[in-house]
Motif scaffolding. Structure first.
Motif, PDB file in Angstrom:
ATOM      1  N   UNK A 240       0.861  -1.293  -0.184  1.00  0.00           N
ATOM      2  CA  UNK A 240      -0.137  -0.033  -0.009  1.00  0.00           C
ATOM      3  C   UNK A 240       0.944   1.364  -0.091  1.00  0.00           C
ATOM      4  N   UNK A 241       2.259   1.385   0.301  1.00  0.00           N
ATOM      5  CA  UNK A 241       2.651   2.054   0.429  1.00  0.00           C
ATOM      6  C   UNK A 241       3.006   3.083  -0.633  1.00  0.00           C
ATOM      7  N   UNK A 242       2.986   2.790  -1.941  1.00  0.00           N
ATOM      8  CA  UNK A 242       3.527   3.747  -3.428  1.00  0.00           C
ATOM      9  C   UNK A 242       2.056   3.366  -3.618  1.00  0.00           C
ATOM     10  N   UNK A 243       1.186   3.363  -2.942  1.00  0.00           N
ATOM     11  CA  UNK A 243      -0.493   4.242  -3.847  1.00  0.00           C
ATOM     12  C   UNK A 243      -0.590   3.045  -4.491  1.00  0.00           C
ATOM     13  N   UNK A 244      -2.099   2.688  -3.485  1.00  0.00           N
ATOM     14  CA  UNK A 244      -2.677   1.218  -3.987  1.00  0.00           C
ATOM     15  C   UNK A 244      -3.497   0.911  -5.087  1.00  0.00           C
TER      16      UNK A 244
END
Length: 256
Positions: A240-244
């Protein structure tokens, strides 16, 4: 079942496009009486007064979130957005763990990140969206013209056009409650104690103490966007960190 297909690259391009539109709007005098804002990526208008000496942030401990939506309901009761629109919610995701493994179910609380470099502020042609000195990002609904530039510029899908007021709406950290010495509705109602709000400038605040205790596991959403979000997560899966958005291994199960 639905999937959100917007990619981080698309968000970046869209933000640049909106900044160019703002430049055109101000150039032709469409910004009205508002002070013209240079449409450069790093421009932020002067912050307006807030609670002196404070910088508010929120910590979400996903290990304690049970996806009960108490935060969603209490926020709606407190702030009265139109039915079907939400300032905060807990979205349910299914994460593919690879062949032979059952998908992991993840409850992800979402809200405005009250970024230190909020992309929603400089794109507003009438400066209705603004940031206070304590970091809280707000909308002046009397000035807002409902153009939706800020909605499109937000990489966290945290803004919407209110169906009733036809102006931009979003989480405000319940600034009216903070100023009265109360907790935001979502924090007060969280049955698992997953949400903590506090002053990031105070080394002894609960939020700083909890972040220090779990400093190796603190993450934010989309750090590559360089918005410097002030909503922090403990236990946020790397997926999830760099964009779901647009990730084949992560599926949004429902809108809310």
């Amino acid at each position: 079942m639905t999937e959100n297909r917007l990619s981080p690259t698309t968000s970046d391009s869209k933000r640049s496009f909106l900044q160019e539109l703002v430049a055109l709007a101000t150039g032709f005098g469409l910004a009205g009486a508002a002070q013209a804002a240079p449409a450069t990526p790093d421009f932020q208008p002067t912050r307006r007064p807030g609670m002196q000496g404070k910088r508010f942030g929120m910590l979400v401990d996903m290990r304690k979130c049970i996806g009960c939506q108490a935060c969603t309901v209490s926020c709606s009761v407190e702030n009265l957005p139109p039915i079907g629109q939400f300032r905060t919610t807990v979205l349910q995701y299914e994460v593919n763990q690879g062949e032979g493994s059952a998908p992991a179910m993840v409850s992800l609380p979402r809200l405005c990140n009250h970024c230190d470099n909020p992309p929603c502020v400089p794109v507003c042609p009438v400066q209705a969206t603004f940031q206070r000195t304590d970091g809280i990002v707000l909308v002046d609904n009397e000035r807002c013209v409902g153009c939706g530039y800020c909605v499109q510029a937000c990489p966290y899908d945290a803004r919407f056009i209110n169906h009733e007021t036809q102006t931009a709406d979003k989480c405000t950290f319940c600034e009216h409650r903070l100023e009265a010495g109360l907790l935001p509705a979502c924090v007060e109602s969280c049955v698992g104690g997953a949400r903590v709000i506090g002053d990031l400038n105070d080394a002894d605040s609960e939020i700083n103490q909890r972040m220090q205790a779990d400093k190796d596991d603190i993450k934010v959403l989309k750090p590559g966007m360089k918005t410097e979000p002030r909503v922090f997560y403990i236990g946020l899966p790397d997926a999830f960190v760099n964009g779901v958005d647009g990730q084949a291994s992560v599926r949004l199960l429902s809108d809310h």
